[in-house]
Scaffold this active site. Structure first.
Site, PDB file in Angstrom:
ATOM      1  CE1 TYR A 121     -26.424  43.697  20.472  1.00  0.00           C
ATOM      2  CE2 TYR A 121     -25.805  44.810  18.437  1.00  0.00           C
ATOM      3  CZ  TYR A 121     -25.928  44.816  19.812  1.00  0.00           C
ATOM      4  OH  TYR A 121     -25.543  45.913  20.539  1.00  0.00           O
ATOM      5  CB  THR A 164     -35.765  50.581   6.827  1.00  0.00           C
ATOM      6  OG1 THR A 164     -36.342  49.676   7.767  1.00  0.00           O
ATOM      7  CG2 THR A 164     -36.845  51.159   5.935  1.00  0.00           C
ATOM      8  CB  SER A 169     -29.764  38.458   6.851  1.00  0.00           C
ATOM      9  OG  SER A 169     -28.406  38.680   7.060  1.00  0.00           O
ATOM     10  CD  GLU A 228     -31.284  32.504  15.493  1.00  0.00           C
ATOM     11  OE1 GLU A 228     -30.642  31.626  14.909  1.00  0.00           O
ATOM     12  OE2 GLU A 228     -32.033  32.248  16.469  1.00  0.00           O
ATOM     13  CG  PHE A 229     -37.410  32.375  14.862  1.00  0.00           C
ATOM     14  CD1 PHE A 229     -38.396  33.198  14.331  1.00  0.00           C
ATOM     15  CD2 PHE A 229     -37.020  31.256  14.152  1.00  0.00           C
ATOM     16  CE1 PHE A 229     -38.992  32.905  13.105  1.00  0.00           C
ATOM     17  CE2 PHE A 229     -37.618  30.944  12.926  1.00  0.00           C
ATOM     18  CZ  PHE A 229     -38.613  31.781  12.406  1.00  0.00           C
ATOM     19  CE  LYS A 261     -36.654  37.070  12.203  1.00  0.00           C
ATOM     20  NZ  LYS A 261     -36.535  36.841  13.616  1.00  0.00           N
ATOM     21  CB  ALA A 266     -42.267  35.063  13.487  1.00  0.00           C
ATOM     22  N   GLY A 285     -43.685  51.307  23.964  1.00  0.00           N
ATOM     23  CA  GLY A 285     -43.653  50.980  22.533  1.00  0.00           C
ATOM     24  C   GLY A 285     -42.484  50.053  22.278  1.00  0.00           C
ATOM     25  CG  PHE A 286     -42.602  47.460  18.782  1.00  0.00           C
ATOM     26  CD1 PHE A 286     -41.864  47.885  17.689  1.00  0.00           C
ATOM     27  CD2 PHE A 286     -43.974  47.320  18.644  1.00  0.00           C
ATOM     28  CE1 PHE A 286     -42.478  48.184  16.481  1.00  0.00           C
ATOM     29  CE2 PHE A 286     -44.608  47.615  17.433  1.00  0.00           C
ATOM     30  CZ  PHE A 286     -43.866  48.054  16.360  1.00  0.00           C
ATOM     31  CB  CYS A 316     -35.765  42.970  13.993  1.00  0.00           C
ATOM     32  SG  CYS A 316     -34.021  42.633  13.733  1.00  0.00           S
TER      33      CYS A 316
END
Ligand code: NAD
Ligand code: UGA
Length: 483
Positions: A18, A100, A137, A173-174, A228, A231, A279-280, A284
């Site tokens: 991605y 994870t 990454s 990468e954001f 990263k 953020a 919920g998120f 990531c």
């Protein structure tokens, strides 16, 4: 022998996922003089990147197909030729997965760096001359130390006697999925961390082909790596904060959308990332916060670890809360009942389902014996089966009376190719992804296909409440205390 270049001519990106795919496609598009080779061990993924039918690209991102069409075969190449691509590269991006850990030290929290380490070893083995290694990454702070140690151990002359050298940079990468191309083409900032100013400027000059200089930030390695994680933690924290307020709104008659607008109008708070939802999800946020929790504990800061852990705890609670309230409103049981799930991707405009809230909510409902008719415009049924760890069944016919599964109370699911199919005979619709097509549904028509009394559970707060109620349906909307 390659000498340190200010102008990079050949890039290798390890990892065609991605991030690697879209990021390298944009670099190749904007820098036609640079040859960009994206390599991956996954043969079917590479084959999909090379498919002449652009609708078969392995990733769905608005605008990606046009960029790939322009650059592929010109200066953008996808292959499984990892070693020769590293050998030819002036700059190697490491863009592999960092999930994870699921076992061993730090299991459930720390990032699994085995793929990153494998890349570092492969670069150490194959690189020639001077090579800039870029961490793309998302990595725990101080990972560059490990990469440097592996590379330094192999620094020195190659077999033909020519010297080899390495520099490591961090360039997180954001981009967000669904808006990846826009985020890459007009980023809020590009972050480059490192100690070697020559290497930093080489990388900066690539981005500077389309990103204004003032948006290219330079920091030390550790600030870049930690920024990263931070953020993502801050963004996720806003979502848990607004979801906690949504629950309070539902009990007090307040409306979370109005509260979000009121607080977001304060420029110190800002209006973005205040949408309450199920919920998120995504690959990531949870992983990166858990990593921050692990690092905080590792560095002897248990209060800091607990603070961030609560962002994840609240998120899981929100997903379970939604499944529970669906059951409660459907007279305390969903066993044998048909529920239409609208959306399975973790957000709109992507086919990615990693950590999608739909997975946990669907599993909770399947445990309760629900029959789920699932519709998502982009997610493949094989992916849903793999996420739910349950094969699909053939859609039961409404005319044939209760199915075997309905009678036994076993949870089952089947994919649907349109919303009308999903709602047929259903007691409820659950809107789980904010696909734009769900905003303009004809509820009068859909209501006629449902079994009454029927509900709409809008976990994204996107449907028109009046249209739903005037169609004779009951509605629950996240954070809406007025319903
Ligand atoms: P992904 O799983 O989609 O892609 C990673 C790819 O790397 C896979 O195709 C895998 O086969 C390949 N790979 C692994 N080891 C390899 C090796 N040794 N050699 C060759 N190929 C190898 O992952 P992703 O979503 O692209 O994420 C990559 C990294 O970027 C992660 O650290 C993630 O946290 C970070 N990130 C992701 C996003 C996002 O939106 N997905 C955004 C910002 C940052
Ligand atoms: C997120 C960050 O936004 C990116 O900057 C970052 O690069 C990326 O993670 C990463 O490191 O992987 P992404 O996960 O692709 O991007 O998508 P987001 O738009 O951040 O959405 C994440 C989740 O939060 C989704 O489930 C979304 O529905 C949810 N969300 C988002 C809300 O519930 N409310 C909001 O207001 C915003």
């Amino acid at each position: 022998m390659k000498t340190p270049l200010t102008e990079i001519r050949n890039i290798c990106c390890i990892g065609a996922g991605y991030v690697g795919g879209p990021t390298m496609a944009v670099i190749a598009d904007r820098c036609p003089k640079i040859q960009v080779n994206v390599v991956d061990l996954n043969e079917s993924r590479i084959a999909a990147w090379n498919d002449s039918d652009l609708s078969n690209l392995p990733i769905y991102e608005p605008g990606l197909d046009k960029i790939v069409q322009r650059a592929r075969g010109r200066n953008l190449y996808f292959s499984t030729e990892v070693e020769p691509s590293i050998a030819n590269a002036d700059m190697v991006f490491i863009s592999v997965n960092t999930p994870t850990k699921t076992r061993g030290l730090g299991s459930g929290q720390a990032s699994d760096l085995r793929w990153v380490e494998a890349c570092a070893r492969q670069v150490a083995k194959c690189a020639q001359g001077h090579t800039i290694v870029v961490e793309k990454s998302t990595l725990p702070v101080r990972t560059a130390e490990t990469i440097q140690a592996i590379l330094q151990a192999s620094q020195g002359p190659q077999s033909n006697g020519e010297p080899r050298s390495f520099v490591v940079l961090s360039n997180p990468e954001f981009l967000a999925e669904g808006t990846a191309i826009k985020d890459l083409e007009t980023p809020d900032r590009v972050l480059i961390g490192g100690e070697d100013s020559h290497a930093i400027e080489s990388l900066a000059s690539i981005y500077n082909k389309w990103v204004p200089s003032e948006k290219i930030l330079r920091t030390n390695l550790w600030s870049s790596e930690l920024s990263k994680l931070t953020a993502n933690a801050f963004l996720a924290q806003r979502i848990s904060s607004i979801n906690s307020v949504a629950a309070l709104c539902e009990l007090t008659g307040a409306d979370v959308k109005e509260v979000a607008k009121a607080i977001g109008s304060d420029t110190r708070i800002g209006s973005k990332f205040l949408n309450s939802g199920p919920g998120f999800g995504g690959s990531c946020f949870q992983k990166d916060i858990l990593n921050l929790v692990y690092l905080s504990r590792y560095f002897g800061l248990p209060e800091v670890a607990d603070y961030w852990q609560n962002v994840v705890t609240l998120n899981t609670w929100q997903q379970d809360r939604i499944a529970r309230l669906v059951v409660k409103n459907l007279f305390g049981t969903v066993t044998g009942k048909r529920l239409a799930l609208f959306g399975f991707a973790f957000k709109a405009n992507t086919n990615d389902t990693r950590e999608a809230p739909a997975i946990r909510i669907a599993k909770d409902l399947l445990d309760e014996g629900a029959q789920l008719a699932i519709y998502d415009p982009k997610v493949e049924s094989l992916q849903i089966a793999s996420d739910l760890k349950l094969p699909q069944i053939t859609p039961p016919s409404l005319k044939a009376g209760p199915s075997k599964a309905e009678l036994s109370g076993e949870g089952t699911w089947w994919p649907c190719s349109k919303v009308e199919e999903a709602v047929s005979g259903a007691d409820a619709v659950l809107i789980l992804t904010e696909w734009s097509q769900f905003r303009g549904l004809n509820w009068d028509e859909l209501a006629q296909l449902m079994r009454k009394p029927a509900w709409v559970f809008d976990t994204r707060g996107i449907v028109n409440k009046e249209e739903v109620t005037s169609a004779g349906l009951k509605i629950w909307r996240v954070g809406d205390g007025a319903t």
